[in-house]
Enzyme design. Structure first.
Site, PDB file in Angstrom:
ATOM      1  N   GLU A 242      25.972  16.382 -12.848  1.00  0.00           N
ATOM      2  CA  GLU A 242      26.404  17.165 -11.681  1.00  0.00           C
ATOM      3  C   GLU A 242      26.561  16.150 -10.561  1.00  0.00           C
ATOM      4  O   GLU A 242      25.581  15.658 -10.017  1.00  0.00           O
ATOM      5  CB  GLU A 242      25.352  18.233 -11.385  1.00  0.00           C
ATOM      6  CG  GLU A 242      25.923  19.443 -10.692  1.00  0.00           C
ATOM      7  CD  GLU A 242      25.986  19.249  -9.199  1.00  0.00           C
ATOM      8  OE1 GLU A 242      27.038  18.735  -8.733  1.00  0.00           O
ATOM      9  OE2 GLU A 242      25.028  19.569  -8.520  1.00  0.00           O
ATOM     10  N   CYS A 276      26.867  18.648  -2.322  1.00  0.00           N
ATOM     11  CA  CYS A 276      28.034  18.236  -3.103  1.00  0.00           C
ATOM     12  C   CYS A 276      29.156  19.255  -3.005  1.00  0.00           C
ATOM     13  O   CYS A 276      30.296  18.934  -3.328  1.00  0.00           O
ATOM     14  CB  CYS A 276      27.635  17.965  -4.547  1.00  0.00           C
ATOM     15  SG  CYS A 276      26.619  19.263  -5.220  1.00  0.00           S
ATOM     16  N   GLU A 454      25.349  24.224 -14.800  1.00  0.00           N
ATOM     17  CA  GLU A 454      23.947  24.588 -14.610  1.00  0.00           C
ATOM     18  C   GLU A 454      23.869  26.025 -14.114  1.00  0.00           C
ATOM     19  O   GLU A 454      24.776  26.508 -13.442  1.00  0.00           O
ATOM     20  CB  GLU A 454      23.285  23.634 -13.616  1.00  0.00           C
ATOM     21  CG  GLU A 454      23.217  22.223 -14.185  1.00  0.00           C
ATOM     22  CD  GLU A 454      22.295  21.289 -13.416  1.00  0.00           C
ATOM     23  OE1 GLU A 454      21.387  20.717 -14.021  1.00  0.00           O
ATOM     24  OE2 GLU A 454      22.502  21.139 -12.200  1.00  0.00           O
TER      25      GLU A 454
END
Ligand code: ADP
Length: 473
Positions: A242, A276, A454
């Site tokens: 990620e 992010c 996720e």
């Protein structure tokens, strides 16, 4: 550190600082490669018994951890604010989000279904079975120092894997607090292990080369993620990554520009831009640019920078000096290349803020593709606005990045919303929505933003192997 069910003390430690004022708030053990190796051996030894438990038994532990984390929510949030800097309210939200993963995967643990497949041979039966991938090595970042742990630990444990986790060196105290919860709810020795270290590289090398590790899960920068994926490749370890993002935020002229500007103000400055999925390029259709900029500027003017423990604070510090320097470099570069500054544009030093890493919430317009900020992830409180004219043009500009994590679209036109949703090459798309995340929804990126997902149903798949049985009867 926490290895094989025991807390490890040592005289070799490294300090942890509060980014709001530079004060040392604690110290943790400085683990080395040998410690990582010991922890992996403990996880390998614990694997057979943990994976042999029923899903119901593993699920029970996760339910208990969920309850205890919610009980500890105030203390965990305060620790997070002191260690990471985000305002206390945001820290409380994060602890709730972190606990959501424990609950979600307590439930999903019981839904790891296999299947049977009809065969063309009358004497044959196919059975597809799911098994835990094995020992998992996890590396987590500092920006969400509790939820990024449970987002990995909960599905791994639910699937029947055992784990060694290395938290970010800026936020190890939050990790210790999470592992205290896992210890107290009686997760057996060796099933979860925590290795703290000032220098992450040797730990990462051990994770990538120790043959007992079957899976590496990482959240952090794209540069480090690529390096780890390469290092894990010779043994073909499973990897979930990620990584960074460069989210476009597109505002069409059929949307309410004021509503969109308020949305940008909320999501862009969340966690001081250190997310992010933070919007990095804000594309606004030219004919609504003026009201949009005015509202965004007003909103930015109301943001109060300070120590997150102060209830008046709406925006905390950046993580360290390097983060301040990176943000400032991008802003200077944009201004040198012709961008217009509407707010901020400098480090904040007044009123004691010089002891921390504060950067003024910043608004730039006239941002163009040659500027650093148009390409590099900012990870700071800078809203970079770009005017556009046509739908096709803006969708092409939005996709013109090696990243592919999150994108946002504001429009009142359903067909345009669907066209945008389908053509944007990003893993997470918010349509008139600034928070398209939940423990129940798959989170992850396309292109160089990562591999795997996720949360959600997909989250547990990352920790499962598929085994086929062909039975001749
Ligand atoms: P950021 O720029 O957000 O700090 P990093 O990718 O540097 O992102 O850090 C994310 C996580 O990766 C942290 O836990 C950090 O310690 C870890 N990390 C950084 N470099 C390495 C490395 N060479 N090997 C293993 N882990 C690393």
């Amino acid at each position: 550190m926490y290895i094989n069910g025991a807390w490890i003390q040592s005289s070799r430690t490294f300090p942890v600082f509060n980014p709001a004022n530079g004060e040392q708030i604690g110290a943790v053990v400085d683990g080395d490669r040998g410690d990582a190796c010991t922890a992996i051996a403990a996880a390998a030894a614990a694997l057979p018994a943990w994976s042999a438990l029923t899903a119901y038994e593993r699920s029970d532990k996760l339910y208990s951890a969920h309850r205890l984390m919610l009980e500890r929510r105030p203390q965990l949030a305060q620790l997070m604010t002191r260690e990471q800097g985000k305002p206390l309210k945001a820290a409380l939200n994060e602890v709730k989000y972190a606990a959501d993963f424990l609950l979600w995967f307590a439930e999903e643990a019981k839904r790891v279904y296999g299947r049977t497949i009809p065969s063309s041979r009358s004497d044959q039966r196919f059975l597809v079975h799911r098994q835990p991938v094995g020992v998992v090595a996890a590396i987590t970042p500092w920006n969400y120092p509790v939820s990024m742990l449970t987002r990995k630990l909960a599905p791994a444990l639910a699937a029947g894997c055992t784990v060694v986790l290395k938290p970010a060196e800026a936020t190890p105290l939050c990790a210790v607090a999470v592992f205290e919860i896992l210890h107290e709810v009686g997760i057996p020795a060796g099933v979860v292990n925590l290795v703290t270290a000032a220098d992450p590289a040797p730990i990462g090398e051990e994770f990538c080369t120790n043959p007992a590790v079957r899976k590496l899960t990482f959240t952090g920068s794209t540069a480090v993620g690529k390096q780890l994926a390469q290092a894990a490749a010779p043994q073909l370890k499973r990897v979930s990554m990620e990584l960074g993002g460069h989210a476009p935020f597109i505002v069409f002229d059929d949307a309410d520009p004021l509503h969109a500007a308020r949305g940008v103000a909320l999501v862009k400055f969340l966690n001081t831009g250190q997310a992010c999925i933070s919007p990095n390029r804000i594309f606004v259709q030219r004919n609504i640019l003026a009201p949009f900029l005015q509202t965004l500027q007003e909103r930015i003017g109301k943001l109060q920078a300070g120590d997150g423990m102060d209830p008046a604070t709406s925006i905390g510090p950046l993580v360290n000096q390097a983060a301040v320097d990176k943000v400032d470099r991008q802003v200077r570069n944009a201004l040198d290349m012709g961008a217009t500054l509407h707010a901020g544009g400098r480090r904040l030093l007044e009123g004691g803020l010089d002891r921390g890493f504060f950067y003024a919430p910043t608004l730039l317009s006239g941002v163009s593709p040659g500027m650093l900020i148009y390409r590099e992830e900012t990870f700071g409180p800078v809203a970079a606005v770009i005017a556009f004219d046509e739908e096709a043009e803006v969708l092409a500009m939005a996709n013109d990045t090696s990243y592919g994590l999150a994108a946002y679209v504001y429009t009142g036109n359903l067909s345009r919303a669907m066209r945008s949703f389908e053509s944007l090459q990003f893993g997470i798309i918010g349509i008139n929505d600034i928070n398209p995340t939940s423990a129940a929804a798959p989170f992850g990126g396309m292109k160089e933003s990562g591999l795997g997902r996720e949360g959600a149903r997909e989250g547990i798949e990352e920790y499962l192997e598929t085994k086929l049985g062909g039975f001749s009867i």
